[in-house]
Design a protein around this motif. Structure first.
Motif, PDB file in Angstrom:
ATOM      1  N   VAL A  27      -3.222   7.347  -2.503  1.00  0.00           N
ATOM      2  CA  VAL A  27      -3.730   8.672  -2.125  1.00  0.00           C
ATOM      3  C   VAL A  27      -4.494   8.646  -0.805  1.00  0.00           C
ATOM      4  O   VAL A  27      -4.326   9.535   0.037  1.00  0.00           O
ATOM      5  CB  VAL A  27      -4.634   9.238  -3.244  1.00  0.00           C
ATOM      6  N   VAL A  28      -5.336   7.641  -0.604  1.00  0.00           N
ATOM      7  CA  VAL A  28      -6.172   7.597   0.601  1.00  0.00           C
ATOM      8  C   VAL A  28      -5.349   7.532   1.888  1.00  0.00           C
ATOM      9  O   VAL A  28      -5.517   8.382   2.770  1.00  0.00           O
ATOM     10  CB  VAL A  28      -7.180   6.427   0.530  1.00  0.00           C
ATOM     11  N   PRO A  29      -4.456   6.545   2.065  1.00  0.00           N
ATOM     12  CA  PRO A  29      -3.722   6.498   3.336  1.00  0.00           C
ATOM     13  C   PRO A  29      -2.788   7.680   3.533  1.00  0.00           C
ATOM     14  O   PRO A  29      -2.668   8.215   4.649  1.00  0.00           O
ATOM     15  CB  PRO A  29      -2.948   5.176   3.266  1.00  0.00           C
ATOM     16  N   VAL A  30      -2.114   8.117   2.472  1.00  0.00           N
ATOM     17  CA  VAL A  30      -1.200   9.253   2.596  1.00  0.00           C
ATOM     18  C   VAL A  30      -1.976  10.523   2.912  1.00  0.00           C
ATOM     19  O   VAL A  30      -1.598  11.312   3.792  1.00  0.00           O
ATOM     20  CB  VAL A  30      -0.371   9.439   1.308  1.00  0.00           C
ATOM     21  N   GLY A  31      -3.079  10.738   2.207  1.00  0.00           N
ATOM     22  CA  GLY A  31      -3.877  11.941   2.429  1.00  0.00           C
ATOM     23  C   GLY A  31      -4.481  11.983   3.820  1.00  0.00           C
ATOM     24  O   GLY A  31      -4.425  13.018   4.502  1.00  0.00           O
ATOM     25  N   ILE A  32      -5.060  10.875   4.263  1.00  0.00           N
ATOM     26  CA  ILE A  32      -5.666  10.844   5.594  1.00  0.00           C
ATOM     27  C   ILE A  32      -4.603  10.963   6.672  1.00  0.00           C
ATOM     28  O   ILE A  32      -4.807  11.624   7.700  1.00  0.00           O
ATOM     29  CB  ILE A  32      -6.490   9.558   5.783  1.00  0.00           C
ATOM     30  N   ALA A  33      -3.452  10.333   6.463  1.00  0.00           N
ATOM     31  CA  ALA A  33      -2.358  10.436   7.427  1.00  0.00           C
ATOM     32  C   ALA A  33      -1.890  11.881   7.552  1.00  0.00           C
ATOM     33  O   ALA A  33      -1.606  12.366   8.664  1.00  0.00           O
ATOM     34  CB  ALA A  33      -1.199   9.544   7.001  1.00  0.00           C
ATOM     35  N   ALA A  34      -1.818  12.586   6.436  1.00  0.00           N
ATOM     36  CA  ALA A  34      -1.392  13.982   6.448  1.00  0.00           C
ATOM     37  C   ALA A  34      -2.399  14.843   7.213  1.00  0.00           C
ATOM     38  O   ALA A  34      -2.022  15.659   8.068  1.00  0.00           O
ATOM     39  CB  ALA A  34      -1.226  14.496   5.021  1.00  0.00           C
ATOM     40  N   LEU A  35      -3.681  14.669   6.927  1.00  0.00           N
ATOM     41  CA  LEU A  35      -4.716  15.453   7.605  1.00  0.00           C
ATOM     42  C   LEU A  35      -4.755  15.150   9.099  1.00  0.00           C
ATOM     43  O   LEU A  35      -4.855  16.060   9.927  1.00  0.00           O
ATOM     44  CB  LEU A  35      -6.079  15.159   6.972  1.00  0.00           C
ATOM     45  N   SER A  36      -4.681  13.869   9.445  1.00  0.00           N
ATOM     46  CA  SER A  36      -4.731  13.464  10.855  1.00  0.00           C
ATOM     47  C   SER A  36      -3.534  14.001  11.632  1.00  0.00           C
ATOM     48  O   SER A  36      -3.678  14.539  12.731  1.00  0.00           O
ATOM     49  CB  SER A  36      -4.789  11.940  10.964  1.00  0.00           C
ATOM     50  N   ALA A  37      -2.345  13.848  11.048  1.00  0.00           N
ATOM     51  CA  ALA A  37      -1.130  14.303  11.729  1.00  0.00           C
ATOM     52  C   ALA A  37      -1.114  15.813  11.870  1.00  0.00           C
ATOM     53  O   ALA A  37      -0.728  16.357  12.922  1.00  0.00           O
ATOM     54  CB  ALA A  37       0.098  13.831  10.948  1.00  0.00           C
ATOM     55  N   PHE A  38      -1.537  16.521  10.842  1.00  0.00           N
ATOM     56  CA  PHE A  38      -1.559  17.986  10.885  1.00  0.00           C
ATOM     57  C   PHE A  38      -2.532  18.484  11.952  1.00  0.00           C
ATOM     58  O   PHE A  38      -2.221  19.381  12.741  1.00  0.00           O
ATOM     59  CB  PHE A  38      -1.952  18.535   9.514  1.00  0.00           C
TER      60      PHE A  38
END
Length: 258
Positions: A27-38
């Motif tokens: 959850v942590v890497p996927v979630g942060i990657a999603a927020l950062s990329a967005f």
């Protein structure tokens, strides 16, 4: 060995900390990657990126995988610390390690079984989290995503190895201290809050040979510190730290009282 391994698998899968660590690892890497990329995509689309937001996406996804190592570290900690946690008074107030060593007096076999289970769990989580994180980041960046280079597969494998070596370091530290507090504070805080070793590497050349700093070179490409070691050297340095710590921790575990 099969009997010991089966027992360690059952114990590990029954630990709430393992469930938490596994969830965080994904959850942590996927979630942060999603927020950062967005956020980055919106900033670039609107022309608001400026000097406050990096316009380079070469490390997108990979940078977030460094945060996901927290989950792997938690697994390395709880698989050992659970042995030293006192049971409830109604259950006798004893510790699991007493039962474990009574059933299997050969301590090195116990450690080998625990490391095998830890390795399998972290490898499985990395096999899920690494491609999912990279895919999420690339998808949300859209046209702004920079094409991955020829070293992309090697970087993905490097990220997985970084997770595994960090989990082993957490395992060894917990085995030495017989407590999960020290490794959790050092590894989790250094990874997720302010990386002391990263800041140190920017001013002290020798700090580039610290395990997490050197190991990060296996997959990171925008690590802004001078004279960093290469990916292969970084992996070997981190592996050397890990093997040395596990050897010391194993020797102490064999010799001291439970």
């Amino acid at each position: 060995m099969p009997g010991i391994l089966d027992a360690e698998i059952r114990k590990a899968l029954g630990l709430p900390g393992v469930v938490v660590g596994a969830a965080l690892a994904v959850v942590v890497p996927v979630g942060i990657a999603a927020l950062s990329a967005f956020s980055l995509r919106n900033a670039l689309d609107s022309g608001r990126a400026g000097s406050l937001v990096t316009t380079s996406t070469v490390d997108s996804g990979f940078a977030e995988l460094a945060m996901g190592v927290v989950g792997a570290a938690i697994l390395g900690v709880v698989i050992v610390s659970s042995e030293y946690t006192a049971n409830r008074v109604r259950a006798g107030g004893g510790r699991q390690v007493t039962t474990t060593l009574t059933a299997t007096p050969h301590r090195l076999r116990v450690l080998a079984a625990k490391l095998t289970v830890l390795t399998a769990l972290v490898a499985l989580l990395a096999a899920v989290a690494v491609p999912l994180t990279l895919t999420t980041s690339g998808f949300l960046l859209g046209d702004h995503a920079q094409p991955y280079g020829a070293d992309h597969p090697a970087r993905a494998v490097g990220a997985g190895l970084y997770w595994l070596l960090t989990a082993w370091l957490a395992f060894g530290t917990t085995l030495l201290t017989r407590s999960g507090i020290v490794p959790l504070v050092v590894i989790v805080a250094n990874t997720s809050l302010v990386s002391v070793t990263y800041l140190l590497a920017r001013s002290v050349p020798a700090a580039r040979f610290l395990p997490d700093v050197a190991g990060a070179q296996m997959f990171a490409r925008e690590y802004h510190a001078p004279d960093m070691v290469g990916p292969v050297t970084g992996g070997l340095v981190m592996a050397a730290w890990t093997v040395a710590l596990l050897a010391v921790a194993g020797a102490v575990f064999v010799r001291r009282d439970a």
